[in-house]
Every structure is written in C-alpha cells, then in structure tokens.
Write a protein that holds these residues in place. Structure first.
Motif, PDB file in Angstrom:
ATOM      1  N   CYS A   1      13.792 -15.067  -3.022  1.00 42.03           N
ATOM      2  CA  CYS A   1      14.623 -14.098  -2.264  1.00 42.03           C
ATOM      3  C   CYS A   1      15.904 -13.785  -2.973  1.00 42.03           C
ATOM      4  CB  CYS A   1      15.318 -15.079  -1.078  1.00 42.03           C
ATOM      5  SG  CYS A   1      13.822 -15.597   0.033  1.00 42.03           S
TER       6      CYS A   1
ATOM      7  N   VAL B   1      21.467  -9.255  -1.061  1.00 39.64           N
ATOM      8  CA  VAL B   1      22.023  -8.212  -1.286  1.00 39.64           C
ATOM      9  C   VAL B   1      23.188  -8.169  -0.627  1.00 39.64           C
ATOM     10  CG1 VAL B   1      21.611  -5.438  -0.824  1.00 39.64           C
ATOM     11  CG2 VAL B   1      19.689  -6.943  -1.425  1.00 39.64           C
TER      12      VAL B   1
ATOM     13  N   LEU C   1      14.262  -9.477   0.139  1.00 36.37           N
ATOM     14  CA  LEU C   1      15.613  -9.176   0.010  1.00 36.37           C
ATOM     15  C   LEU C   1      16.426  -9.424   1.215  1.00 36.37           C
ATOM     16  CD1 LEU C   1      15.476  -5.283  -1.389  1.00 36.37           C
ATOM     17  CD2 LEU C   1      15.666  -7.513  -2.699  1.00 36.37           C
TER      18      LEU C   1
ATOM     19  N   MET D   1      19.188  -2.667  -5.369  1.00 33.90           N
ATOM     20  CA  MET D   1      17.914  -3.588  -5.307  1.00 33.90           C
ATOM     21  C   MET D   1      16.594  -3.007  -4.973  1.00 33.90           C
ATOM     22  SD  MET D   1      19.283  -6.391  -6.223  1.00 33.90           S
ATOM     23  CE  MET D   1      20.744  -7.280  -6.394  1.00 33.90           C
TER      24      MET D   1
END
Length: 73
Positions: free
Chosen positions: A6, A9, A56, A70
């Motif tokens: 994971c 963000v 994310l 990202m």
C-alpha cells in the motif's frame, strides 16, 4: 493470508510504502490511520509487471497533484 503493498497518498506520510496482511476469504475495508490521526482509505488498485499490485490509500487532504503523481508512478 497474503501481504499486499500500500502507498499513502497525501498527508504527513505521503509516499510511504506499507505491507499489510490481507485475507481474501475475510475481506474488510482497507485503511490505515496516518500520523495525524486521519484515516487513509483504499481508492485505487494498480498493477504493473515490475512492481506487482499496489493499493493507493488516500489521505483526506491529498491534493489532485499528489494523486495524479502516484497514479503515473
């Protein structure tokens, strides 16, 4: 149970890569609590051949630029 990657963000831990245990037979919402106490929830699952599958996790104050960066990485 498997390990998933994971990436956070936004927020104080932007870009941090975590490995989390995941049980496909017993799915639960995927989230982590950031250092500032805010929940970062799964929003996107990415897959590429070199890095594998990554999720994310969006911080509530993630900016559009952080999200797009990202996604492109």
């Amino acid at each position: 149970m498997e390990q998933i990657k994971c990436i956070i963000v936004g927020g104080p831990q932007h870009g941090l890569v975590l490995r989390r245990p995941w049980d496909r037979r017993r799915p639960a919402p995927l989230y982590v609590i950031a250092d500032d106490g805010e929940p970062c929830v799964a929003a996107v699952r990415r897959h590429d051949k070199s890095m594998g599958t990554r999720y994310l996790l969006l911080h509530p104050r993630a900016t559009g630029e952080q999200i797009l960066t990202m996604l492109a990485a």
